[in-house]
Design a protein around this motif. Structure first.
Motif, short mmCIF file in Angstrom:
data_model
loop_
_atom_site.label_atom_id
_atom_site.label_comp_id
_atom_site.label_asym_id
_atom_site.label_seq_id
_atom_site.Cartn_x
_atom_site.Cartn_y
_atom_site.Cartn_z
N VAL A 1 26.97 41.27 -5.78
CA VAL A 1 28.27 41.31 -6.68
C VAL A 1 29.45 40.82 -6.01
N ALA A 2 30.38 40.25 -6.64
CA ALA A 2 31.65 39.91 -6.06
C ALA A 2 32.54 40.58 -7.19
N TYR A 3 33.91 41.16 -6.50
CA TYR A 3 34.71 41.49 -7.26
C TYR A 3 35.93 40.87 -6.84
N ILE A 4 36.83 40.53 -7.84
CA ILE A 4 38.06 39.97 -7.44
C ILE A 4 39.14 41.20 -8.05
N GLU B 1 48.53 47.09 -0.07
CA GLU B 1 47.75 46.54 -1.31
C GLU B 1 47.10 45.22 -0.57
N SER B 2 45.68 45.07 -0.72
CA SER B 2 44.81 44.15 -0.44
C SER B 2 44.50 43.50 -1.73
N ASP B 3 44.95 42.16 -1.80
CA ASP B 3 44.37 41.18 -2.75
C ASP B 3 43.22 40.61 -1.99
N GLY B 4 41.99 40.39 -3.05
CA GLY B 4 41.07 39.92 -2.35
C GLY B 4 39.79 39.79 -3.38
N VAL B 5 38.57 39.45 -2.41
CA VAL B 5 37.11 39.37 -2.96
C VAL B 5 36.39 40.33 -2.23
#
Length: 149
Positions: A99-102, A115-119
């Protein structure tokens, strides 16, 4: 048209009970509870963490952390140094045993926030244990987000 109950799993995903979703949820719950033992127990014997993927201050060689000893050391360098970590995921994508979360991870540390924006991906093994946790986020962008809490 919705898939029939006889449809293959990839056309009839059980989003609540998918093994990778459950393993990822257990991982995040252990982090929220600051429960290192539960977090480690959630991993397969040869489970890996790449957080972030590639070289970083947590993994200069960029090869990831494998097995109980390295995962324990990773916890101590990362989660163990924080006050709280929030997981804010906007999208969930389930494929095969992963599973991948964005979204983003908000880290509270030393009276500050990053804050770390990512996948963020979780892969389950045949026993439902966490085989791999991979986090795609940019160190520089995260460091640039540093602000007082």
């Amino acid at each position: 048209m919705a898939p029939s109950k006889d449809a293959p799993a990839y056309l009839n995903i059980d989003r609540e009970n998918h093994p990778a979703v459950l393993a990822g949820r257990r991982s995040r719950e252990a982090v929220a509870l600051r429960n290192k033992a539960a977090w480690l127990a959630n991993f397969a014997a040869d489970g890996t963490v790449e957080d972030p993927v590639g070289p970083s201050m947590f993994d200069e060689a960029g090869v990831g952390h494998r097995g109980a000893q390295q995962l324990s050391e990773f916890w101590d360098k990362t989660v163990g140094t924080t006050e709280k970590i929030d997981f804010i995921f906007d999208k969930e994508i389930i494929c095969g045993d992963e599973v991948a979360y964005i979204g983003k991870i908000v880290t509270h540390i030393g009276g500050h926030i990053t804050e770390s924006d990512g996948v963020f991906t979780y892969k389950a093994d045949g026993d439902g244990k966490l085989a791999a946790l991979r986090a795609f986020w940019e160190v520089e962008a995260t460091m640039n987000s540093l602000r007082p809490a």
